[in-house]
Motif scaffolding. Structure first.
Motif, short mmCIF file in Angstrom:
data_model
loop_
_atom_site.label_atom_id
_atom_site.label_comp_id
_atom_site.label_asym_id
_atom_site.label_seq_id
_atom_site.Cartn_x
_atom_site.Cartn_y
_atom_site.Cartn_z
N UNK A 7 -17.60 -45.12 -8.08
CA UNK A 7 -18.22 -46.44 -8.18
C UNK A 7 -19.18 -46.68 -7.01
N UNK A 8 -20.39 -47.13 -7.31
CA UNK A 8 -21.40 -47.44 -6.30
C UNK A 8 -21.90 -48.85 -6.50
N UNK A 9 -22.17 -49.53 -5.38
CA UNK A 9 -22.75 -50.86 -5.42
C UNK A 9 -24.25 -50.71 -5.13
N UNK A 10 -25.07 -51.09 -6.08
CA UNK A 10 -26.53 -50.94 -5.95
C UNK A 10 -27.06 -51.67 -4.74
N UNK A 11 -26.56 -52.86 -4.48
CA UNK A 11 -27.04 -53.64 -3.33
C UNK A 11 -26.81 -52.89 -2.02
N UNK A 12 -25.64 -52.24 -1.89
CA UNK A 12 -25.36 -51.47 -0.68
C UNK A 12 -26.29 -50.27 -0.55
N UNK A 13 -26.57 -49.61 -1.66
CA UNK A 13 -27.46 -48.45 -1.64
C UNK A 13 -28.88 -48.86 -1.23
N UNK A 24 -21.93 -49.65 -10.60
CA UNK A 24 -22.41 -48.55 -11.37
C UNK A 24 -21.55 -47.33 -11.04
N UNK A 25 -21.22 -46.53 -12.07
CA UNK A 25 -20.44 -45.32 -11.87
C UNK A 25 -21.34 -44.09 -12.00
N UNK A 26 -21.22 -43.20 -11.02
CA UNK A 26 -21.93 -41.93 -11.05
C UNK A 26 -20.90 -40.85 -10.76
N UNK A 27 -20.78 -39.92 -11.68
CA UNK A 27 -19.79 -38.84 -11.55
C UNK A 27 -18.40 -39.37 -11.25
N UNK A 28 -18.05 -40.48 -11.89
CA UNK A 28 -16.73 -41.05 -11.74
C UNK A 28 -16.51 -41.86 -10.48
N UNK A 34 -29.73 -51.51 0.51
CA UNK A 34 -29.71 -51.93 1.92
C UNK A 34 -29.81 -50.71 2.83
N UNK A 35 -29.07 -49.65 2.50
CA UNK A 35 -29.12 -48.43 3.31
C UNK A 35 -30.50 -47.79 3.27
N UNK A 36 -31.14 -47.82 2.11
CA UNK A 36 -32.49 -47.25 1.99
C UNK A 36 -33.48 -48.05 2.82
N UNK A 37 -33.35 -49.37 2.80
CA UNK A 37 -34.28 -50.22 3.56
C UNK A 37 -34.20 -49.98 5.05
N UNK A 38 -33.04 -49.56 5.57
CA UNK A 38 -32.91 -49.28 6.99
C UNK A 38 -33.75 -48.08 7.41
N UNK A 39 -34.03 -47.19 6.46
CA UNK A 39 -34.79 -45.99 6.77
C UNK A 39 -36.21 -45.98 6.22
N UNK A 40 -36.68 -47.12 5.76
CA UNK A 40 -38.07 -47.23 5.30
C UNK A 40 -38.96 -47.49 6.51
N UNK A 41 -40.06 -46.77 6.59
CA UNK A 41 -40.99 -46.95 7.71
C UNK A 41 -41.92 -48.13 7.46
N UNK A 42 -42.13 -48.89 8.51
CA UNK A 42 -43.07 -50.00 8.50
C UNK A 42 -43.99 -49.84 9.71
N UNK A 43 -45.26 -50.16 9.53
CA UNK A 43 -46.22 -50.00 10.61
C UNK A 43 -46.24 -51.23 11.52
N UNK A 44 -46.13 -50.96 12.82
CA UNK A 44 -46.27 -51.98 13.86
C UNK A 44 -47.32 -51.48 14.83
N UNK A 45 -48.50 -52.09 14.81
CA UNK A 45 -49.62 -51.64 15.64
C UNK A 45 -49.93 -50.16 15.42
N UNK A 46 -49.74 -49.70 14.18
CA UNK A 46 -50.03 -48.31 13.87
C UNK A 46 -48.89 -47.35 14.18
#
Length: 89
Positions: free
Chosen positions: A7-13, A1-5, A15-27
């Protein structure tokens, strides 16, 4: 996908977002990146019942290894998260 000229790979984007998503472990809400850092430094995040216990142990560990920037950053992130989600303002 191209944004402002550029090129970005959606899968890479996603993956990066998933690294910073919070998940609860014992609260305790942790990101995958935080879990990786904790594991690499010998912390078993699953044994803690609350964020304060984990923060205490991180602080104690950092007293003996103050140059561990990764854990210092994790402690800072957890402190901020705890303040905004668990402290009555």
């Amino acid at each position: 996908m191209k944004i402002d000229g550029k090129e970005y790979n959606i899968d890479d984007l996603v993956k990066d977002i998933n690294l910073d998503m919070h998940t609860s472990y014992n609260g305790i809400y942790l990101t995958n990146r935080q879990i990786d850092v904790l594991k690499n430094n010998g912390f078993d995040y699953k044994k803690y019942n609350n964020i304060k216990e984990l923060m205490f142990d991180l602080d104690e560990y950092l007293n003996s290894d103050p140059d561990n920037i990764e854990l210092e950053n994790i402690l800072s992130e957890l402190s901020e998260f705890d303040y905004y989600h668990n402290v009555n303002k």
